[in-house]
Design a protein around this motif. Structure first.
Motif, PDB file in Angstrom:
ATOM      1  N   HIS A   1       0.599  -0.910   1.237  1.00 25.81           N
ATOM      2  CA  HIS A   1       0.796  -2.328   1.017  1.00 25.81           C
ATOM      3  C   HIS A   1       2.229  -2.540   0.537  1.00 25.81           C
ATOM      4  CE1 HIS A   1      -3.508  -3.436   1.279  1.00 25.81           C
ATOM      5  NE2 HIS A   1      -3.648  -2.168   0.960  1.00 25.81           N
ATOM      6  N   ALA A   2       3.009  -3.224   1.357  1.00 27.50           N
ATOM      7  CA  ALA A   2       4.405  -3.487   1.005  1.00 27.50           C
ATOM      8  C   ALA A   2       4.527  -4.908   0.472  1.00 27.50           C
ATOM      9  CB  ALA A   2       5.305  -3.305   2.218  1.00 27.50           C
ATOM     10  N   ARG A   3       5.293  -5.050  -0.590  1.00 28.25           N
ATOM     11  CA  ARG A   3       5.473  -6.365  -1.192  1.00 28.25           C
ATOM     12  C   ARG A   3       6.248  -7.273  -0.231  1.00 28.25           C
ATOM     13  NH1 ARG A   3       7.377  -6.308  -7.120  1.00 28.25           N
ATOM     14  NH2 ARG A   3       5.148  -6.133  -7.417  1.00 28.25           N
ATOM     15  N   VAL A   4       5.835  -8.510  -0.149  1.00 25.92           N
ATOM     16  CA  VAL A   4       6.485  -9.454   0.748  1.00 25.92           C
ATOM     17  C   VAL A   4       7.821  -9.855   0.159  1.00 25.92           C
ATOM     18  CG1 VAL A   4       6.316 -11.711   1.836  1.00 25.92           C
ATOM     19  CG2 VAL A   4       4.285 -10.312   1.600  1.00 25.92           C
TER      20      VAL A   4
ATOM     21  N   GLU B   1       9.385  -9.731   5.269  1.00 23.06           N
ATOM     22  CA  GLU B   1       8.889  -8.371   5.470  1.00 23.06           C
ATOM     23  C   GLU B   1       7.770  -8.121   4.482  1.00 23.06           C
ATOM     24  OE1 GLU B   1      12.388  -6.135   4.679  1.00 23.06           O
ATOM     25  OE2 GLU B   1      13.032  -6.139   6.761  1.00 23.06           O
ATOM     26  N   GLY B   2       6.915  -7.167   4.820  1.00 17.72           N
ATOM     27  CA  GLY B   2       5.845  -6.804   3.906  1.00 17.72           C
ATOM     28  C   GLY B   2       4.503  -6.910   4.568  1.00 17.72           C
TER      29      GLY B   2
END
Length: 121
Positions: free
Chosen positions: A52-55, A64-65
């Motif tokens: 899970h990538a932070r937006v 992005e994210g």
């Protein structure tokens, strides 16, 4: 001492749950990265995990994210190099060969695939 598994090698997962049970045993893929400090390798198409990538926003203003799947490292003992002739997992050995370079003879250690047996299949 030379490395038995290097970046770009074709390897097969030889341990863990079978593919029918949701694992990766028997799956072949290329080595993307070798993490020698932890004795692990990242294999293409093996050991997918969800990250899970932070937006956030990039320089161009695109967002992005979200959720992405990436390959996680797998221990080097759980993979074996694939013999290019038989396409089966095999052990790797080293032999000393004399190589002539620029008119000088030099002895070097060369990797080779040992005879692939049933014990690794």
């Amino acid at each position: 001492m030379g490395a038995k598994i290097k970046k770009g090698d074709l390897v097969e997962v030889i341990s863990g749950p079978s593919q029918e049970r949701g694992g990766y045993k028997g799956k072949q893929g290329r080595v993307i990265e070798v993490l020698s400090d932890t004795d692990r390798v990242v294999v293409e198409g093996v050991n997918y995990v969800t990250k899970h990538a932070r937006v956030g926003q990039s320089d161009r203003g695109t967002r992005e994210g979200g959720i992405e799947t990436v390959e996680a490292p797998i221990h080097v003992s759980n993979v074996a190099v694939v013999d290019p002739e038989t396409k089966k997992p095999t052990r790797v050995g080293f032999r000393v060969e004399e190589v002539e370079k620029d008119g000088k003879k030099k002895t070097v250690r060369v990797r080779f695939a040992k005879k692939s047996g049933k014990d690794l299949a």
